[in-house]
Design a protein around this motif. Structure first.
Motif, PDB file in Angstrom:
ATOM      1  N   ARG A  70      35.057  12.839  31.679  1.00 29.19           N
ATOM      2  CA  ARG A  70      34.397  11.775  30.918  1.00 29.19           C
ATOM      3  C   ARG A  70      32.996  11.492  31.469  1.00 29.19           C
ATOM      4  NH1 ARG A  70      36.498   8.747  26.528  1.00 29.19           N
ATOM      5  NH2 ARG A  70      38.550   9.574  26.073  1.00 29.19           N
ATOM      6  N   SER A  71      32.856  11.510  32.768  1.00 31.78           N
ATOM      7  CA  SER A  71      31.556  11.286  33.392  1.00 31.78           C
ATOM      8  C   SER A  71      30.589  12.406  33.014  1.00 31.78           C
ATOM      9  CB  SER A  71      31.714  11.195  34.907  1.00 31.78           C
ATOM     10  OG  SER A  71      30.469  11.003  35.509  1.00 31.78           O
ATOM     11  N   ASN A  72      31.067  13.641  33.058  1.00 32.06           N
ATOM     12  CA  ASN A  72      30.239  14.787  32.709  1.00 32.06           C
ATOM     13  C   ASN A  72      29.803  14.733  31.243  1.00 32.06           C
ATOM     14  OD1 ASN A  72      29.716  17.633  31.768  1.00 32.06           O
ATOM     15  ND2 ASN A  72      29.918  17.999  33.967  1.00 32.06           N
ATOM     16  N   LEU A  73      30.725  14.421  30.359  1.00 30.68           N
ATOM     17  CA  LEU A  73      30.388  14.327  28.937  1.00 30.68           C
ATOM     18  C   LEU A  73      29.346  13.246  28.683  1.00 30.68           C
ATOM     19  CD1 LEU A  73      33.896  14.742  27.289  1.00 30.68           C
ATOM     20  CD2 LEU A  73      31.959  16.308  27.083  1.00 30.68           C
ATOM     21  N   LEU A  74      29.511  12.098  29.331  1.00 28.81           N
ATOM     22  CA  LEU A  74      28.544  11.019  29.142  1.00 28.81           C
ATOM     23  C   LEU A  74      27.182  11.404  29.700  1.00 28.81           C
ATOM     24  CD1 LEU A  74      28.668   8.125  27.903  1.00 28.81           C
ATOM     25  CD2 LEU A  74      28.543   7.331  30.245  1.00 28.81           C
ATOM     26  N   GLU A  75      27.177  12.098  30.814  1.00 33.32           N
ATOM     27  CA  GLU A  75      25.917  12.545  31.415  1.00 33.32           C
ATOM     28  C   GLU A  75      25.182  13.508  30.476  1.00 33.32           C
ATOM     29  OE1 GLU A  75      22.945  12.188  33.896  1.00 33.32           O
ATOM     30  OE2 GLU A  75      24.814  11.096  34.187  1.00 33.32           O
ATOM     31  N   GLN A  76      25.916  14.376  29.822  1.00 33.22           N
ATOM     32  CA  GLN A  76      25.303  15.306  28.867  1.00 33.22           C
ATOM     33  C   GLN A  76      24.723  14.588  27.657  1.00 33.22           C
ATOM     34  OE1 GLN A  76      27.717  18.709  27.833  1.00 33.22           O
ATOM     35  NE2 GLN A  76      28.488  18.863  29.916  1.00 33.22           N
ATOM     36  N   ALA A  77      25.261  13.433  27.332  1.00 35.75           N
ATOM     37  CA  ALA A  77      24.795  12.666  26.176  1.00 35.75           C
ATOM     38  C   ALA A  77      23.881  11.503  26.577  1.00 35.75           C
ATOM     39  CB  ALA A  77      25.989  12.129  25.407  1.00 35.75           C
ATOM     40  N   ARG A  78      23.459  11.476  27.828  1.00 32.86           N
ATOM     41  CA  ARG A  78      22.657  10.358  28.351  1.00 32.86           C
ATOM     42  C   ARG A  78      21.435  10.062  27.477  1.00 32.86           C
ATOM     43  NH1 ARG A  78      21.564   7.570  33.277  1.00 32.86           N
ATOM     44  NH2 ARG A  78      23.297   8.603  34.260  1.00 32.86           N
ATOM     45  N   GLU A  79      20.666  11.083  27.123  1.00 34.58           N
ATOM     46  CA  GLU A  79      19.451  10.860  26.327  1.00 34.58           C
ATOM     47  C   GLU A  79      19.781  10.257  24.967  1.00 34.58           C
ATOM     48  OE1 GLU A  79      16.390  13.864  26.076  1.00 34.58           O
ATOM     49  OE2 GLU A  79      16.982  14.618  28.061  1.00 34.58           O
ATOM     50  N   LEU A  80      20.801  10.784  24.321  1.00 32.85           N
ATOM     51  CA  LEU A  80      21.221  10.266  23.023  1.00 32.85           C
ATOM     52  C   LEU A  80      21.642   8.800  23.135  1.00 32.85           C
ATOM     53  CD1 LEU A  80      22.118  10.610  20.033  1.00 32.85           C
ATOM     54  CD2 LEU A  80      24.316  11.399  20.929  1.00 32.85           C
ATOM     55  N   LEU A  81      22.442   8.513  24.141  1.00 31.41           N
ATOM     56  CA  LEU A  81      22.966   7.163  24.327  1.00 31.41           C
ATOM     57  C   LEU A  81      21.864   6.172  24.700  1.00 31.41           C
ATOM     58  CD1 LEU A  81      25.678   5.856  24.067  1.00 31.41           C
ATOM     59  CD2 LEU A  81      26.180   6.474  26.405  1.00 31.41           C
ATOM     60  N   THR A  82      21.022   6.537  25.655  1.00 32.02           N
ATOM     61  CA  THR A  82      19.940   5.617  26.036  1.00 32.02           C
ATOM     62  C   THR A  82      18.948   5.440  24.897  1.00 32.02           C
ATOM     63  OG1 THR A  82      18.681   7.375  27.133  1.00 32.02           O
ATOM     64  CG2 THR A  82      20.144   6.059  28.518  1.00 32.02           C
ATOM     65  N   GLY A  83      18.691   6.501  24.146  1.00 29.38           N
ATOM     66  CA  GLY A  83      17.801   6.385  22.981  1.00 29.38           C
ATOM     67  C   GLY A  83      18.351   5.422  21.941  1.00 29.38           C
ATOM     68  N   THR A  84      19.650   5.454  21.741  1.00 30.29           N
ATOM     69  CA  THR A  84      20.298   4.541  20.791  1.00 30.29           C
ATOM     70  C   THR A  84      20.133   3.091  21.249  1.00 30.29           C
ATOM     71  OG1 THR A  84      21.903   6.231  20.155  1.00 30.29           O
ATOM     72  CG2 THR A  84      22.513   3.941  19.727  1.00 30.29           C
ATOM     73  N   ILE A  85      20.386   2.841  22.525  1.00 29.42           N
ATOM     74  CA  ILE A  85      20.251   1.477  23.059  1.00 29.42           C
ATOM     75  C   ILE A  85      18.804   1.018  22.984  1.00 29.42           C
ATOM     76  CG2 ILE A  85      20.510   0.025  25.132  1.00 29.42           C
ATOM     77  CD1 ILE A  85      23.176   0.823  23.691  1.00 29.42           C
ATOM     78  N   GLU A  86      17.870   1.887  23.328  1.00 32.79           N
ATOM     79  CA  GLU A  86      16.449   1.530  23.280  1.00 32.79           C
ATOM     80  C   GLU A  86      16.015   1.170  21.862  1.00 32.79           C
ATOM     81  OE1 GLU A  86      14.571   4.914  25.122  1.00 32.79           O
ATOM     82  OE2 GLU A  86      14.921   4.107  27.148  1.00 32.79           O
ATOM     83  N   LYS A  87      16.499   1.920  20.891  1.00 37.30           N
ATOM     84  CA  LYS A  87      16.154   1.652  19.487  1.00 37.30           C
ATOM     85  C   LYS A  87      16.684   0.286  19.045  1.00 37.30           C
ATOM     86  CE  LYS A  87      16.664   3.532  14.864  1.00 37.30           C
ATOM     87  NZ  LYS A  87      17.357   4.501  14.028  1.00 37.30           N
ATOM     88  N   ILE A  88      17.919  -0.013  19.392  1.00 41.98           N
ATOM     89  CA  ILE A  88      18.531  -1.276  18.982  1.00 41.98           C
ATOM     90  C   ILE A  88      17.932  -2.456  19.747  1.00 41.98           C
ATOM     91  CG2 ILE A  88      20.680  -2.617  18.927  1.00 41.98           C
ATOM     92  CD1 ILE A  88      22.143   0.113  18.550  1.00 41.98           C
ATOM     93  N   ALA A  89      17.786  -2.298  21.055  1.00 44.08           N
ATOM     94  CA  ALA A  89      17.359  -3.406  21.920  1.00 44.08           C
ATOM     95  C   ALA A  89      15.840  -3.596  21.933  1.00 44.08           C
ATOM     96  CB  ALA A  89      17.854  -3.176  23.345  1.00 44.08           C
ATOM     97  N   GLY A  90      15.109  -2.542  21.627  1.00 41.71           N
ATOM     98  CA  GLY A  90      13.659  -2.649  21.695  1.00 41.71           C
ATOM     99  C   GLY A  90      13.144  -2.720  23.124  1.00 41.71           C
ATOM    100  N   ARG A  91      13.927  -2.231  24.064  1.00 40.35           N
ATOM    101  CA  ARG A  91      13.577  -2.211  25.486  1.00 40.35           C
ATOM    102  C   ARG A  91      13.938  -0.852  26.055  1.00 40.35           C
ATOM    103  NH1 ARG A  91      11.867  -6.437  23.880  1.00 40.35           N
ATOM    104  NH2 ARG A  91      11.874  -8.478  24.884  1.00 40.35           N
TER     105      ARG A  91
END
Length: 126
Positions: A70-91
């Protein structure tokens, strides 16, 4: 359009994480809730383990395997996930931390942000 409330942003983040889990991990959690706390976004996902993972979690070796996978899978998707949060949060997201409990099937994801997001909502309320 009026500015979004903190609750609306938290709900949008929750919905995005549910969709991420479905798309990237293969199934969604039973329940998800996001919390904006100063410069952090805490996401609590319940019921994330698959039936196969629940069987694996019955021994220490299986537990370690689930956590690594699970940690490895999340690490591989880090850019996608952080990009999603940045888009929603504006930070901008500075860092991401996560852990999963193989006993409860609960996962915690913590995003730290470049700026205090909660302050924006306090200022909008004034």
């Amino acid at each position: 359009m009026p500015p979004r409330t903190i609750g609306q942003v938290e709900a949008e983040i929750s919905a995005a994480l549910i969709q991420f889990e479905k798309d990237f991990m293969g199934r969604g959690p039973r329940e998800t809730k996001a919390y904006i706390i100063e410069d952090m976004v805490l996401v609590r996902l319940k019921g994330v383990l698959t039936p196969a993972e629940q069987q694996l979690a019955k021994n220490a070796e299986g537990t370690e395997l689930i956590k690594r996978l699970r940690s490895n899978l999340l690490e591989q998707a880090r850019e996608l996930l952080t990009g999603t949060i940045e888009k929603i949060a504006g930070r901008s997201v500075v860092s991401l931390y996560t852990d999963i409990s193989t006993k409860t099937g609960e996962r915690i994801i913590l995003f730290t942000l470049q700026e205090n997001l909660a302050e924006r909502f306090r200022n909008n309320a004034s």
